[in-house]
Scaffold this motif. Structure first.
Motif, PDB file in Angstrom:
ATOM      1  N   ASP A 181       0.871  -1.170   0.000  1.00  0.00           N
ATOM      2  CA  ASP A 181       0.000   0.000   0.000  1.00  0.00           C
ATOM      3  C   ASP A 181       0.909   1.220   0.000  1.00  0.00           C
ATOM      4  OD1 ASP A 181      -1.692   2.129   0.490  1.00  0.00           O
ATOM      5  OD2 ASP A 181      -2.839   1.121   2.056  1.00  0.00           O
ATOM      6  N   TYR A 182       0.995   1.910  -1.146  1.00  0.00           N
ATOM      7  CA  TYR A 182       1.937   3.006  -1.279  1.00  0.00           C
ATOM      8  C   TYR A 182       1.475   4.275  -0.580  1.00  0.00           C
ATOM      9  CZ  TYR A 182       3.998  -0.144  -4.669  1.00  0.00           C
ATOM     10  OH  TYR A 182       4.577  -1.246  -5.270  1.00  0.00           O
ATOM     11  N   ASN A 183       0.297   4.235   0.019  1.00  0.00           N
ATOM     12  CA  ASN A 183      -0.129   5.347   0.872  1.00  0.00           C
ATOM     13  C   ASN A 183       0.502   5.253   2.257  1.00  0.00           C
ATOM     14  OD1 ASN A 183      -1.952   6.641  -0.987  1.00  0.00           O
ATOM     15  ND2 ASN A 183      -3.362   4.925  -0.660  1.00  0.00           N
ATOM     16  N   ILE A 184       1.082   4.104   2.560  1.00  0.00           N
ATOM     17  CA  ILE A 184       1.774   3.916   3.837  1.00  0.00           C
ATOM     18  C   ILE A 184       3.212   4.375   3.643  1.00  0.00           C
ATOM     19  CG2 ILE A 184       2.530   2.241   5.566  1.00  0.00           C
ATOM     20  CD1 ILE A 184       0.107   0.521   4.739  1.00  0.00           C
ATOM     21  N   ILE A 185       3.554   5.533   4.204  1.00  0.00           N
ATOM     22  CA  ILE A 185       4.869   6.118   3.920  1.00  0.00           C
ATOM     23  C   ILE A 185       5.697   6.430   5.159  1.00  0.00           C
ATOM     24  CG2 ILE A 185       4.173   7.069   1.693  1.00  0.00           C
ATOM     25  CD1 ILE A 185       3.757   9.752   3.058  1.00  0.00           C
ATOM     26  N   SER A 186       5.090   6.551   6.321  1.00  0.00           N
ATOM     27  CA  SER A 186       5.874   6.889   7.510  1.00  0.00           C
ATOM     28  C   SER A 186       6.589   5.644   8.029  1.00  0.00           C
ATOM     29  CB  SER A 186       4.981   7.459   8.609  1.00  0.00           C
ATOM     30  OG  SER A 186       4.176   6.443   9.184  1.00  0.00           O
ATOM     31  N   GLU A 189       4.338   3.610  10.393  1.00  0.00           N
ATOM     32  CA  GLU A 189       3.292   2.831   9.747  1.00  0.00           C
ATOM     33  C   GLU A 189       3.864   1.664   8.951  1.00  0.00           C
ATOM     34  OE1 GLU A 189      -0.302   3.087   9.759  1.00  0.00           O
ATOM     35  OE2 GLU A 189       0.450   3.953  11.629  1.00  0.00           O
ATOM     36  N   ARG A 190       5.008   1.883   8.336  1.00  0.00           N
ATOM     37  CA  ARG A 190       5.640   0.783   7.605  1.00  0.00           C
ATOM     38  C   ARG A 190       6.061  -0.335   8.553  1.00  0.00           C
ATOM     39  NH1 ARG A 190       9.274   3.924   2.930  1.00  0.00           N
ATOM     40  NH2 ARG A 190       7.531   4.158   1.460  1.00  0.00           N
TER      41      ARG A 190
END
Length: 243
Positions: A181-186, A189-190
């Protein structure tokens, strides 16, 4: 004991000094671990036991090798790495870097893009600065899960591999489908979603295999047994790719 000593040393000795003198510091542990129950196939030390990290992995206290590194060493020595080969190695472990660097019968290209590992080159895996069909053998261990444009990276691996060459690939795996999910960036969160703060996905074996086939590779999934003496993990997966 190992984890306690590691924490103490890291707190009192600067990182730059640790990295430069790691071999010497680790030799001090040899009397504590010397025995006959286990053996590291990289540094050849016989041990009464491997040290266990907090995540459960068995590390060699003398050279710092992890189970996947020792298994890779066995695969390369017994099957894949031959004289007169041109060998591209992404983010190699310190011990294997030194081992292959000392071999005069191969052309060794150790690379790490972000200067976190010992290396001589800094290839971007999505745009490798090498000619078509340059390498006989490529090791790409625990790299693709960091790369957003992973299909581009796979295409580059295919491009720079010689016909009949081999790529050995490993990542963390999960059951089911690939999770990304490329909206997960921090980083936080990763870590929560992918298990590490610089990962961008978790592959399934079949999902990764299908993407590799899409760029042209033929693939073989190998699943290995546990070996307590050598400290190999149970059900370790390596995908062997051919061009």
């Amino acid at each position: 004991m190992y984890n306690f000593l590691k924490t103490v040393v890291k707190n009192i000795i600067p990182k730059s000094i640790l990295i430069k003198n790691e071999d010497q510091f680790r030799k001090l542990l040899k009397p504590l671990y010397h025995g006959k129950n286990n053996e590291c196939n990289i540094c050849k030390t016989k041990l009464k036991k491997f040290a266990e990290l907090e995540n459960g992995q068995l590390i060699c206290p003398i050279c710092g090798s992890l189970p996947r590194t020792r298994r890779l060493n066995m695969l390369l020595e017994s099957e894949f790495l031959k004289s007169n080969m041109t060998f591209l190695d992404f983010s190699p472990s310190r011990m294997l870097y030194k081992k292959w660097k000392n071999r005069k019968d191969i052309s060794y290209f150790p690379t790490d893009f972000e200067n976190e590992f010992l290396s001589d080159y800094h290839y971007d895996i999505t745009k490798i600065d090498a000619e078509n069909g340059m390498f006989d053998l490529i090791v790409c261990y625990h790299i693709l899960e960091h790369i957003i444009e992973d299909k581009k990276a796979m295409s580059e691996l295919y491009r720079v591999l010689k016909t009949n060459g081999t790529v050995l690939i490993q990542t963390p795996f999960k059951e089911g489908e690939i999770y990304e999910d490329y909206n997960i960036i921090s980083p936080e969160e990763r870590l929560k979603h992918f298990g590490q703060d610089d990962h961008v996905r978790i592959y399934s074996v079949s999902g990764l295999e299908n993407r590799l086939k899409e760029v042209g590779f033929t693939t073989e999934v190998r699943i290995f047994d546990e070996d307590n003496y050598l400290g190999f993990a149970k059900n370790e997966v390596v995908i062997v790719c051919k061009k």
